[in-house]
Design an enzyme around this catalytic site. Structure first.
Site, short mmCIF file in Angstrom:
data_model
loop_
_atom_site.label_atom_id
_atom_site.label_comp_id
_atom_site.label_asym_id
_atom_site.label_seq_id
_atom_site.Cartn_x
_atom_site.Cartn_y
_atom_site.Cartn_z
CG HIS A 318 5.83 5.66 3.15
ND1 HIS A 318 6.44 5.11 2.04
CD2 HIS A 318 4.57 6.00 2.74
CE1 HIS A 318 5.59 5.13 1.01
NE2 HIS A 318 4.45 5.67 1.42
CD GLU A 319 1.69 7.07 4.86
OE1 GLU A 319 1.25 8.02 4.17
OE2 GLU A 319 1.82 5.92 4.41
CG HIS A 322 3.11 10.35 1.13
ND1 HIS A 322 3.53 10.33 -0.18
CD2 HIS A 322 2.78 9.06 1.43
CE1 HIS A 322 3.46 9.09 -0.67
NE2 HIS A 322 3.01 8.31 0.30
CG HIS A 328 4.07 5.84 -3.40
ND1 HIS A 328 2.74 5.69 -3.66
CD2 HIS A 328 4.19 5.78 -2.06
CE1 HIS A 328 2.07 5.54 -2.53
NE2 HIS A 328 2.94 5.61 -1.54
#
Length: 696
Positions: A318-319, A322, A328
């Site tokens: 998930h990071e 980014h 998100h």
């Protein structure tokens, strides 16, 4: 799909070209002969065995550069052989995978005693093995998601090196992921300071670990300094520690700047990650309960070892999302959908303490798996790390070349009345998102022709009715009049327009009070610069067809603009307006026909109107007969730094003012319409600038 009498492979074709070093191959054994397992054999790699449930299997396969001959053999001697070709795309910008250590680190990560006994410790070398395999799983998962979204086999690369590869139980010399071991200047005590622990609600500086990681990378040097392009780095802190109440030395963050795109995470769940491919299925189904006296139960979702693996691997990915530019989302990895990441590698799920169930029924179909959101995959498609060689054969693709450090290009929005507008992008719009409460709830995508779209668009017409129709009913009821619009273009920063419906709610101006015919109406463009700075100027109107010269007052910013025009003979009627010619919109190409500067304006028999301030520093530009102004380019930010005039003869002036200040914006009326005047706000200099436009 490759079919045979006995085995089908759903996502791998004969002689297929692959760019991911790891694949999740989905298959089915058609022959109902009680097969329980399938073994994947590769002439250069150790064989790996995977379970079969309800005749289906998912096999995670490592590839080597060049030809890969894969043989799938069940325990009942049913077999299928297929050949594919793996090509590492070393030209694509990679992600550097890093372990960050305190300067006095004991070189150990948190692990329960039972796991340390099973794995032979919890040291640095074991951490490297686990991180290396976890990264390969992220690549395989992402490749599968891109394939399902009809974008082909694509994934992001990690930096590799030729060394001892530990992806299998038996290490061997071959290309594998390089793990940078980076020493921080901080001590263990400083990294584990509760005040900088992200999950500490009373922490005084809970984002500090991001800066600590950034500083460590810059001190490490090498690829993290003096690079032309931003470097991408995914970092795990080895010295993360669970003290029984708080996870210290951990933060889940992703972002960065124009030097380093960065993702950081802690090692508190690393104990649950497999060390080699042979352990993949056993570790993803390990129901051993986590001992909170020894290790963290992150977000109370890691009650078993397999759930800890799923959550922490997914959260790190998930990071990295980014890092790769994803915000998100309303679903998928970029929400918290990675709680079911395990399903992408399995055909049978273990018991979950989090849900108090055995989860999805075998064989776990794709609809039950975790996904990258569609909007994530569109971003990946236009990310340089995901480029395929064949992309360059499609002119509509407009392949991106930059990770950051973009020219600060601003998108232009021109209301057209009746709830519609025209959006311009010098580089090509590939995605428009409709944002409600910080999440995209609807979108418009412009895929390349080779993928069934029309390619990124430099000019788009949108209507409120169309945008609202793309929103779910519940979101429309709450945000139908207040949603944001986010515009993404190739090689350009994202642009957001708050309360977009109100931007299009324009009232036409009656231009007859400014000397135009009764039927002429004008529309104000959005202002560029600081829209709440200085004092409102109102409308400075002029008939652009009569303008013969312009005087630009400037220094290190734009002070003002005076338009000189011929007086229309008394009693004459407006001549029918012909459609103004439109020059090429490539404003980044070399200007070969620039307007002569510092020309002397003969002010006899000319009238003029002034926008802004008149100063002693100015430059004059004179138009040719029949030449009219059709637009302006600006450099602007907190004010208007500079202005450039565009004409119907395809000519442009220099950029007058501070040509390196602010970001780039353009102002041009829609095709078939004319500039009827200018407007904006003025303080010590010009704070904001816009145009009035309409039909003549």
């Amino acid at each position: 799909m490759v079919g045979s009498k006995d085995i089908d492979l759903f996502n791998l074709r004969e002689n297929e070209q692959i760019v991911s070093p790891c694949l999740i191959v989905h298959g089915k054994c058609n022959k109902q002969n009680g097969a329980k397992t399938v073994q994947v054999q590769h002439p250069q790699l150790p064989p790996i065995t995977y379970p079969i449930h309800n005749q289906f299997f998912k096999a995670t396969v490592i590839l080597t550069p060049g030809e890969n001959k894969l043989t799938f053999v069940t325990d009942t001697n049913t077999a299928r052989t297929i050949v594919c070709y793996y090509t590492p795309l070393t030209q694509n910008p990679p992600v550097h995978l890093c372990l960050i250590l305190a300067k006095d680190s004991p070189l150990q990560f948190d692990s329960p005693r039972e796991q340390k006994d099973r794995e032979g410790g919890n040291g640095l070398e074991l951490a490297i093995k686990k991180l290396r395999l976890g990264a390969r799983l992220m690549q395989a998962y992402t490749n599968e998601q891109m394939l399902r979204n009809s974008m082909g086999n694509r994934t992001f690369p990690f930096v590799e090196e030729f060394t001892w590869d530990t992806l299998f139980e038996r290490p061997a010399m071959r290309n594998t992921i390089k793990i940078h071991v980076v020493r921080s200047e901080k001590t263990v005590k400083e990294i584990q300071d509760p005040d900088i622990a992200q999950q500490n609600s009373k922490g005084k500086n809970t984002g500090a670990l991001f800066g600590i990681a950034m500083d460590a990378l810059k001190s490490y040097g090498g690829p993290f300094t003096n690079n032309e392009k931003p470097v991408q780095a995914a970092c795990m802190f080895l010295d993360t520690h669970w003290d029984g109440k708080l996870i210290r030395g951990h933060a889940a963050l992703g972002g960065g700047d124009d030097s380093i795109k960065l993702a950081i995470f802690g090692s508190h769940g690393l104990y649950s990650w497999p060390t080699c491919l042979e352990q993949l299925v056993p570790y993803f189904t390990d129901e051993t309960r986590s001992s909170t006296s020894e290790v963290a139960n992150d977000c109370n979702e890691c009650g078993t070892y397999w759930e800890c693996l799923t959550i922490t691997l997914g959260a790190f990915m998930h990071e990295i999302g980014h890092l790769l530019g994803c915000p998100h989302q309303e679903s998928g990895v970029m929400l918290r959908g990675y709680t079911t990441l395990n399903r992408s590698f399995l055909t049978k799920e273990a018991y979950s303490v989090r849900t108090n169930s055995t989860g999805a029924s075998p064989p776990i179909f794709p609809k039950e798996e975790c996904t990258w959101n569609r909007l994530d995959t569109v971003r990946f498609l236009y990310h340089p790390s995901f480029t395929l060689p064949q992309d360059y054969y499609d002119p509509s693709f407009m392949r991106p070349t930059k990770l950051g450090g973009y020219p600060n290009i601003k998108h232009s929005v021109y209301p057209l009345g009746n709830g519609s507008c025209r959006i311009l992008s010098p580089t090509g719009i590939y995605l428009i998102e409709i944002i409600c409460d910080d999440l995209a709830r609807g979108h418009i995508e412009y895929l390349p022709v080779s993928l069934g779209g029309q390619g990124p668009q430099r000019e788009v017409i949108v209507t409120l009715d169309d945008l609202r129709a793309r929103l779910p009913k519940n979101e429309l009821a709450k945000f139908g009049n207040t949603f944001k619009l986010k515009i993404l273009s190739v090689n350009a920063p994202e642009t957001e327009f708050d309360k977009f419906p109100s931007l299009l709610d324009v009232q036409p101006l009656d231009m007859s009070k400014y000397g135009f015919s009764k039927n002429v109406q004008g529309i104000k463009s959005p202002l560029y610069g600081r829209s709440d700075g200085g004092n409102a100027v109102g409308v400075v109107a002029f008939d652009v067809r009569l303008v013969t010269a312009v005087r630009i007052y400037h220094g290190y910013a734009l002070d003002g603009v005076r338009f000189y025009y011929k007086e229309k003979p008394t009693g004459t009627k407006d001549a029918p307006a012909s459609k103004p010619s439109v020059p090429p919109r490539n404003y980044f190409s070399k200007i070969t026909h620039s307007i002569k500067n510092h020309a002397s304006i003969n002010e006899e028999n000319l009238k003029s109107v002034l926008f802004g301030h008149e100063t002693q520093n100015f430059t004059d530009a004179t138009l040719e007969p029949g030449e009219i102004i059709i637009g302006f380019n600006l450099r602007c930010g907190a004010w208007v730094d500079a202005i450039q005039i565009i004409t119907s003869h395809g000519r442009m002036t220099d950029m007058f003012g501070n040509k390196d200040g602010g970001g780039f914006a353009e102002l041009q009326p829609p095709n078939g319409q004319y500039i009827l005047g200018v407007t904006g706000r003025v303080g010590q200099w010009v704070d904001a600038f816009g145009i009035i436009y309409g039909a003549l």
